[in-house]
Design an enzyme around this catalytic site. Sequence first.
Site, short mmCIF file in Angstrom:
data_model
loop_
_atom_site.label_atom_id
_atom_site.label_comp_id
_atom_site.label_asym_id
_atom_site.label_seq_id
_atom_site.Cartn_x
_atom_site.Cartn_y
_atom_site.Cartn_z
CG HIS A 1 79.95 10.40 48.51
ND1 HIS A 1 80.93 10.77 47.63
CD2 HIS A 1 80.55 10.41 49.73
CE1 HIS A 1 82.07 11.01 48.27
NE2 HIS A 1 81.87 10.78 49.55
NE ARG B 1 79.81 9.90 54.31
CZ ARG B 1 79.84 9.72 55.62
NH1 ARG B 1 78.88 9.00 56.18
NH2 ARG B 1 80.79 10.23 56.35
CB SER C 1 78.26 6.17 43.95
OG SER C 1 78.45 6.63 45.27
N GLY D 1 87.41 8.05 54.00
CA GLY D 1 88.36 8.87 54.73
C GLY D 1 88.13 8.74 56.23
NE ARG E 1 78.60 14.36 53.93
CZ ARG E 1 79.86 13.99 53.69
NH1 ARG E 1 80.68 13.73 54.68
NH2 ARG E 1 80.30 13.84 52.46
CB THR F 1 85.70 10.85 44.42
OG1 THR F 1 86.13 9.60 44.98
CG2 THR F 1 84.42 11.28 45.10
NE ARG G 1 74.13 -0.36 55.41
CZ ARG G 1 74.57 0.59 54.58
NH1 ARG G 1 75.30 0.27 53.54
NH2 ARG G 1 74.28 1.86 54.78
CD GLN H 1 89.01 8.79 46.96
OE1 GLN H 1 89.81 8.59 47.88
NE2 GLN H 1 88.44 9.97 46.77
C1 LIG Z 1 82.92 7.59 56.86
C2 LIG Z 1 82.90 7.65 55.38
C3 LIG Z 1 83.90 8.34 54.70
C4 LIG Z 1 83.91 8.40 53.30
N1 LIG Z 1 84.92 9.03 52.65
C5 LIG Z 1 84.97 9.01 51.28
C6 LIG Z 1 86.07 9.59 50.58
O1 LIG Z 1 87.00 10.14 51.17
N2 LIG Z 1 86.04 9.53 49.21
C7 LIG Z 1 85.02 8.91 48.52
O2 LIG Z 1 85.03 8.86 47.29
N3 LIG Z 1 83.96 8.35 49.17
C8 LIG Z 1 83.93 8.39 50.53
N4 LIG Z 1 82.87 7.80 51.18
C9 LIG Z 1 81.79 7.17 50.40
C10 LIG Z 1 82.07 5.69 50.15
O3 LIG Z 1 83.19 5.51 49.31
C11 LIG Z 1 80.86 5.00 49.49
O4 LIG Z 1 80.52 5.66 48.29
C12 LIG Z 1 79.63 4.93 50.38
O5 LIG Z 1 79.99 4.71 51.72
C13 LIG Z 1 78.70 3.84 49.91
O6 LIG Z 1 77.50 3.83 50.64
P1 LIG Z 1 77.23 2.86 51.89
O7 LIG Z 1 78.03 3.42 53.03
O8 LIG Z 1 75.76 3.01 52.11
O9 LIG Z 1 77.65 1.49 51.51
C14 LIG Z 1 82.86 7.76 52.58
C15 LIG Z 1 81.86 7.06 53.26
C16 LIG Z 1 81.87 7.00 54.64
C17 LIG Z 1 80.78 6.22 55.33
#
Ligand SMILES: Cc1cc2nc3c(=O)[nH]c(=O)nc-3n(C[C@H](O)[C@H](O)[C@H](O)COP(=O)(O)O)c2cc1C
Length: 359
Positions: A254, A257, A252, A84, A167, A158, A289, A133
């Site tokens: 996330h 996060r 995952s 997002g 956060r 999700t 990465r 998603q």
């Molecule tokens: C800025 C940001 C926004 C994200 N927003 C969503 C979201 O809206 N829905 C979701 O399922 N995952 C969201 N994610 C999680 C990503 O889909 C993913 O699971 C995650 O970034 C993977 O880890 P990595 O950043 O270490 O590769 C977000 C991640 C980031 C970095």
Amino acid sequence: MYPTTVEFGSLDEIHETALGVLPGDVADFLEGGAGGETTLLRNRQALSRWAVVPEPMSGVALPDTGTTLLDIPLSAPLLAAPFGGDTLFHPDGHRAVMRASAAFGVVDIAPEAGSFSYADLRATAPAAARMAQLHPFAGAVDVAGRIADAGYEALCVTVDCPVGGFRTRNMRNRFSPDLTPFCGNTPVSAGDAPRVAEVMGQLMSGGGAAWTWDDLTHAARRFRLPWIAKGVLTPAAALRAMDAGATGVVVSNHGGRQVDPAPSSLAVLPAIRAAVGPDVPVVVDSGFRTGADVFVALALGADAVILGRAIVYGLAAGGEAGVTRVLELVTEELRVLMTLAGAADLRAVTSDRVVEILR
Ligand SMILES: Cc1cc2nc3c(=O)[nH]c(=O)nc-3n(C[C@H](O)[C@H](O)[C@H](O)COP(=O)(O)O)c2cc1C
């Protein structure tokens, strides 16, 4: 502000460039994790414990990185994450990620809480816009219907975000951007306002949608598309998702996060693969990465890897060209390692090609 001509040599260079162009609070929103950021750190630490076993004189020259996931052909075992707030990072947001992914032959998972509607992203690059998603709460069946109408082939639901994680960096920064631009799929009108608040609450903390697996099971009966559950970290949750009708799972946390402290995705991946069996699509994300990271993930049971922040670094550093470069670098490193480890194709990237280094 946004470089347009890019020929980045490495992901580190792309990362540095991204951090150079993003405002500090946006960079923190991107880089940060929940709580004490233990999960964020653990995702990388878990990967650093694994080594690829070299295979001298294997005769493998040009390994094939292609695969299929949910019947979708991929030139490499990679997907771009649904994220997002996409236009915080670059004005083209997911449109750029879609175009880069399409040209590269991989899938960008269109996010619910992005700046562009599912239909817009599908029109931007139909070849990449094959999965979308959504969040599982009130209105999800309608959203899933709009995704199907727009021509997508699969849903990514999700399941780990009933509320945004705690956060810490965003709180310290009092980070509260105008959310209206990220309502591409949740048009702001009087009737939609509650849903907008809920969806954005997921991202920015707050929210709080109390859906259960039973609710999702019920809703999923009315989905017209196959779906995968994104955000499982235990065999029990993976099996529950399959019971609810999922075709596959995304292991995952996330990207660190949500729950902190949580296990790294990599640590729990083998047990989840063992629980669901060899034929269920298992995708993994959080902390991946490089091509080496992808190799280890495949060896430990994943069929494909979702790249999150790595893709956003490319987007921020160079828009579509930056994302393309990230995909190139990851895939090229994977190809080199497959050659050096004697794996002619992805099926040959098996658990005996990696070893855990305990000290
Ligand atoms: C800025 C940001 C926004 C994200 N927003 C969503 C979201 O809206 N829905 C979701 O399922 N995952 C969201 N994610 C999680 C990503 O889909 C993913 O699971 C995650 O970034 C993977 O880890 P990595 O950043 O270490 O590769 C977000 C991640 C980031 C970095």
